[in-house]
Design an enzyme around this catalytic site. Structure first.
Site, mmCIF file in Angstrom:
data_model
loop_
_atom_site.group_PDB
_atom_site.id
_atom_site.type_symbol
_atom_site.label_atom_id
_atom_site.label_comp_id
_atom_site.label_asym_id
_atom_site.label_seq_id
_atom_site.Cartn_x
_atom_site.Cartn_y
_atom_site.Cartn_z
ATOM 1 N N GLU A 54 -3.334 2.754 -1.500
ATOM 2 C CA GLU A 54 -2.075 3.465 -1.267
ATOM 3 C C GLU A 54 -1.218 3.321 -2.523
ATOM 4 O O GLU A 54 -0.908 2.202 -2.941
ATOM 5 C CB GLU A 54 -1.324 2.879 -0.073
ATOM 6 C CG GLU A 54 -1.949 3.175 1.271
ATOM 7 C CD GLU A 54 -1.140 2.557 2.396
ATOM 8 O OE1 GLU A 54 0.084 2.363 2.218
ATOM 9 O OE2 GLU A 54 -1.735 2.245 3.430
ATOM 10 N N ASP A 65 10.895 -0.100 3.671
ATOM 11 C CA ASP A 65 10.348 -1.136 2.807
ATOM 12 C C ASP A 65 11.189 -2.403 2.806
ATOM 13 O O ASP A 65 12.423 -2.353 2.844
ATOM 14 C CB ASP A 65 10.228 -0.612 1.372
ATOM 15 C CG ASP A 65 9.233 0.528 1.260
ATOM 16 O OD1 ASP A 65 8.271 0.528 2.040
ATOM 17 O OD2 ASP A 65 9.425 1.419 0.413
#
Length: 265
Positions: A54, A65
């Site tokens: 990824e 995140d």
């Protein structure tokens, strides 16, 4: 004009060949720790046995995140990383990479380029799938899926412990490739273990017998979390732990050695 691509998408091909083997996917943020290091990280990860990668597209407001990946994104942006530069870097190694590459980025960045141009660029660069965490499912069905399907790009959707069974089954029905099982409803970040509540969530999803394989991410950082993920899905995704090691070493090969050591503990 759609570019030529392989008949079978690399993600689908990967999952069709694994049998009982468990997969390991790694996330890193493009442009961190250095602007020019993206290609070397990818080639090193493949050489060190990683099954899928990824590649994070840095964004100024990454809602899903945790602090490690947020910091990496900020550093990448300061280094000058952009989506156009990332596509140039990926295109330069397209013929050298055999494992699936999945871009992970936020909707604002994708929309700024335009869906058609974005997915065309993915094909041109050898990208097999994308993860857009803040893409509404209705917008995916109405606007994104028809274009992504034409370019044979898999749009990977995330589920969490709080995702309803109805939505999970809709995602399973209308996507291909794999389902990204987020281990918790919180942000990314390494965890020492998965508690009983998370393990029950894994078992509940297993019992649904979805058609798509599943990968478990968020929190995988040691032997316990890796084994828990691999026992309850097709494999595991590691992000924050590798990003931390990459930033500490500035050397993807050394970072992978240290990661493998951590996964034995």
């Amino acid at each position: 004009m759609i570019s030529n691509y392989t008949i079978v998408n690399k993600i689908n091909r990967l999952f069709s060949k694994i049998d009982d083997r468990k997969l390991l996917s790694i996330y890193f943020c493009a442009g961190c720790p250095t602007l020019e290091g993206t290609a070397e990280v990818i080639k090193t990860l493949e050489r060190r046995g990683i099954d899928m990668i990824e590649v994070g597209i840095p964004f100024s407001d990454p809602l899903a995140d945790g602090p490690v990946i947020q910091s990496a994104g900020s550093r990448a942006l300061k280094n000058g990383m952009s989506l156009s530069i990332l596509f140039q870097q990926l295109k330069s190694i397209k013929d050298q990479v055999n494992i699936p590459l999945v871009l992970m980025g936020y909707l604002n960045v994708v929309m700024h380029q335009g869906y058609e141009c974005f997915f065309q660029s993915c094909v041109d660069c050898g990208v097999s799938g994308v993860i857009i965490p803040d893409l509404p499912f209705k917008d995916y069905l109405d606007e994104v899926k028809p274009i992504a399907d034409r370019y044979d790009i898999r749009v990977i959707m995330m589920i969490t412990p709080e995702t309803s069974e109805e939505r999970i089954r809709m995602i399973d029905e209308h996507t291909s490739g794999f389902v990204y099982m987020v281990s918790s409803a919180s942000i990314t970040g390494a965890q020492s273990s998965f508690n009983d509540q998370k393990l029950e969530y894994f078992r509940r999803i297993n019992a649904m017998r979805l058609k798509n394989p599943r990968m478990i991410g968020f929190g995988v950082s040691n032997r316990q979390t890796l084994e828990s993920a691999q026992q309850n899905a097709a494999g595991a995704i590691i992000g924050s732990k590798f990003v931390t090691l990459l930033n500490e070493t500035n050397d993807p090969d050394e970072a992978m050695s240290r990661l493998y050591e951590a996964l034995e503990q």
